[in-house]
Design an enzyme around this catalytic site. Structure first.
Site, short mmCIF file in Angstrom:
data_model
loop_
_atom_site.label_atom_id
_atom_site.label_comp_id
_atom_site.label_asym_id
_atom_site.label_seq_id
_atom_site.Cartn_x
_atom_site.Cartn_y
_atom_site.Cartn_z
N HIS A 292 0.89 -1.05 0.22
CA HIS A 292 0.13 -0.03 0.12
C HIS A 292 1.03 1.21 0.02
O HIS A 292 1.83 1.22 0.70
CB HIS A 292 -1.26 -0.01 1.13
CG HIS A 292 -0.57 0.12 2.67
ND1 HIS A 292 -0.08 1.35 3.04
CD2 HIS A 292 -0.23 -1.10 3.41
CE1 HIS A 292 0.23 0.95 4.51
NE2 HIS A 292 0.18 -0.45 4.56
N ASP A 304 6.21 0.86 6.64
CA ASP A 304 4.99 0.63 6.41
C ASP A 304 3.98 1.60 5.57
O ASP A 304 3.59 3.02 6.16
CB ASP A 304 4.06 0.63 7.79
CG ASP A 304 2.58 0.24 7.85
OD1 ASP A 304 2.12 -0.19 6.78
OD2 ASP A 304 1.93 0.47 8.89
N GLU A 338 -5.15 1.71 2.74
CA GLU A 338 -5.05 0.69 3.57
C GLU A 338 -5.45 1.14 4.91
O GLU A 338 -5.95 0.44 5.73
CB GLU A 338 -3.85 0.05 3.29
CG GLU A 338 -3.71 -1.53 3.89
CD GLU A 338 -3.13 -1.31 5.34
OE1 GLU A 338 -3.31 -2.26 5.95
OE2 GLU A 338 -2.65 -0.42 5.91
N GLU A 339 -4.61 2.06 5.42
CA GLU A 339 -4.49 2.50 6.86
C GLU A 339 -5.91 2.89 7.51
O GLU A 339 -6.16 2.11 8.62
CB GLU A 339 -3.60 3.71 7.18
CG GLU A 339 -2.05 3.32 6.84
CD GLU A 339 -1.59 2.30 7.60
OE1 GLU A 339 -2.10 1.59 8.51
OE2 GLU A 339 -0.37 1.79 7.62
N ASP A 366 3.39 -6.27 3.43
CA ASP A 366 2.98 -5.19 4.25
C ASP A 366 3.11 -5.43 5.81
O ASP A 366 2.96 -5.01 6.70
CB ASP A 366 1.56 -4.96 4.30
CG ASP A 366 1.02 -3.66 5.07
OD1 ASP A 366 1.99 -2.97 5.52
OD2 ASP A 366 -0.17 -3.60 5.54
N HIS A 435 3.60 2.82 12.68
CA HIS A 435 2.71 4.09 13.10
C HIS A 435 3.14 4.95 13.83
O HIS A 435 2.51 5.56 14.69
CB HIS A 435 1.42 3.39 13.36
CG HIS A 435 0.65 2.46 12.56
ND1 HIS A 435 -0.39 1.97 12.90
CD2 HIS A 435 0.86 2.14 11.43
CE1 HIS A 435 -0.86 1.34 11.84
NE2 HIS A 435 -0.04 1.31 11.01
ZN LIG Z 1 0.79 -1.45 6.39
#
Ligand SMILES: [Zn+2]
Length: 478
Positions: A292, A304, A338-339, A366, A435
């Site tokens: 993503h 990520d 995606e998130e 991912d 994140h």
């Molecule tokens: Zn991810």
């Protein structure tokens, strides 16, 4: 079905499966019964896989791509769903694809959630004054302008919360100080904590960041409000502060916190990006590699999922570069949004439902692009046996982990009976940075990313070119 409910059901099923994952160093081939012709066919790919990997590892293609990728990360940084910056990043990747000679690049429009964090601050008022590092969770509402000042109640689990009287929680701030067991075990406190606290009358919800390691770093992520409860502010704090608050409570101190948060939420347009090297014999059949392109709004989204996105992008680019045309179409998908909850993947599934029977195999990276180890494979025993045989071409990158839920986005399609895999890699530190502001280029190692890219391109080529399709359990195309 209500999309939020779908997501909750989906995440809870993923969580269960992640917990039962078992890594095995070599697939138990006693369950396999591959015919000798298939074994021979697979072995015949040795030279071409070496050629693909050599081109990426040793002939400059990998290094050049990594340099372009670094420049991409520095230029665009974080790429949250619904932002102009994400759309610019998508345009950049489309241009880069065309510059590499691939004209077969298209986009498909997606309604993308656009949540924007505003001012965020927490301070402890009692028993002493202290600033608390905070990061709001995606979709969180804000506080009133004057903030929320209330007593904090610290719990270690949902059970502990359930055991408390509603009157003990009403009007208070619930703090989940839950030790990290695994991402799957612990992430429910981030995704569902606010709704569960609100049900008992809490006015805000804080969660100890979902990471095994902290250097006073708060980590964000998605959270979902149940339809029938009031929406209360939801944020993550550091391990250090969550544990401090817990100790103070154990010592009998009354804890008061002041939380100030603001945010906005609407929906805009984004795009999934689709890059094809069309199959020479069966162009209608596709093998998909994916990652993503969107990220959270902190750090650079390098790990990520910048890494997964770029290695998937390079697969068709490398084949085109080497003038290799597999029997089936090799398709790279750069998922968007995606998130906020696999929004791009849901849109793709909806649009391509009638073509599911033509997806031979689907892959996603991912969970890091650290040192590659093999594949985590979902599908029938026959499918796993075939993939295990293919992995022998890549020793020592030949480990096969069994899973029913590989990756994130692709799980939606795997769930429909399509066999698939995610990249198995040395990602023990993945959640350290996940994140958070620390998900930057510094986390990536060029050699590892290039090795992942070389493996990813070569293994997807073999699957796309094999004389036989990957067997599937029984199609459930509903
Ligand atoms: Zn991810």
């Amino acid at each position: 079905m209500d999309s939020k409910l779908t997501m909750l059901l989906f995440f809870s099923s993923v969580i269960n499966i992640i917990n039962t994952r078992v890594i095995i160093t070599r697939y138990d081939e006693s369950v396999c019964n591959l015919d000798s012709q298939t074994v021979k066919d697979i072995a015949s790919y040795k030279n071409v896989t070496q050629r693909i990997m050599d081109e990426i590892r040793n002939k400059g293609l990998g290094q050049r791509t990594f340099e372009q990728f670094s420049a991409f990360l520095d230029k665009f940084g974080a790429r949250p769903s619904g932002t102009k910056n994400l759309e610019n990043a998508i345009d950049h990747m489309i241009n880069l694809t065309r510059e590499n000679g691939i004209t077969d690049v298209t986009t498909e429009e997606v309604d993308a959630p656009h949540w924007v964090r505003g001012h965020e601050a927490i301070s402890m008022i009692l028993p002493r004054q202290k600033n608390i590092a905070v990061i709001g969770l995606g979709t969180s509402v804000g506080t009133p302008i004057e903030g929320i000042t209330a007593e904090a109640v610290i719990v270690s689990s949902f059970q502990e919360l359930d055991q408390k009287l509603d009157s003990d929680i009403k009007g208070k701030i619930v703090v989940y100080d839950v030790p990290f067991i695994s991402y799957g075990d612990t992430v429910q406190y981030r995704s569902q904590g606010a709704s569960k606290a609100a049900k008992k009358g809490a006015v805000a919800s804080l969660v100890r960041s979902i990471t095994p390691f902290s250097m006073y770093s708060p980590h964000t992520g998605a959270q979902y409000y149940d339809g029938n409860v009031s929406k209360i502010p939801a944020a993550a704090i550091t391990h250090e502060d969550a544990d401090l608050l817990h100790r103070l409570q154990d010592q009998g101190e009354k804890i008061f916190l002041k939380i100030e948060m603001s945010s906005s939420f609407d929906t805009t347009k984004s795009r999934n990006t689709i890059i094809d090297v069309k199959g020479k014999d069966n162009p209608e059949k596709v093998v998909i590699v994916s990652g993503h392109i969107d990220s959270w709004d902190v750090g650079q989204g390098a790990m990520d999922d910048g890494g997964g996105m770029i290695i998937s992008w390079l697969a068709p680019v490398a084949l085109h570069h080497l003038n290799l045309k597999p029997r089936r179409t090799l398709r790279a998908i750069l998922w968007t949004a995606e998130e906020p909850g696999l929004v791009g993947a849901q849109a793709y599934l909806k649009k391509h439902m009638s073509e599911l029977k033509n997806i031979d195999f689907i892959m996603e990276s991912d969970e890091g692009t650290f040192k590659p180890r093999g594949l985590s494979v979902a599908g029938s025993t026959e499918a796993r046996c075939l993939i295990a045989e293919i992995l022998k071409l890549f020793s020592p990158i030949d480990k096969l982990e069994e899973t029913d839920y590989p990756g994130s986005d692709i799980t939606l399609i795997v769930d429909k009976g399509v066999p698939g895999a995610s990249l198995l890699n040395d990602n023990e530190r993945y959640y350290w940075f996940h994140h958070s502001e620390a998900d930057t280029l510094n986390v990536l190692n060029m050699t590892d990313v290039i090795d992942c890219a070389a493996f990813w391109a070569a293994v997807s080529y073999v699957i796309a070119d094999m004389p036989t399709d990957i067997p599937r359990v029984s199609p459930i195309y509903t």
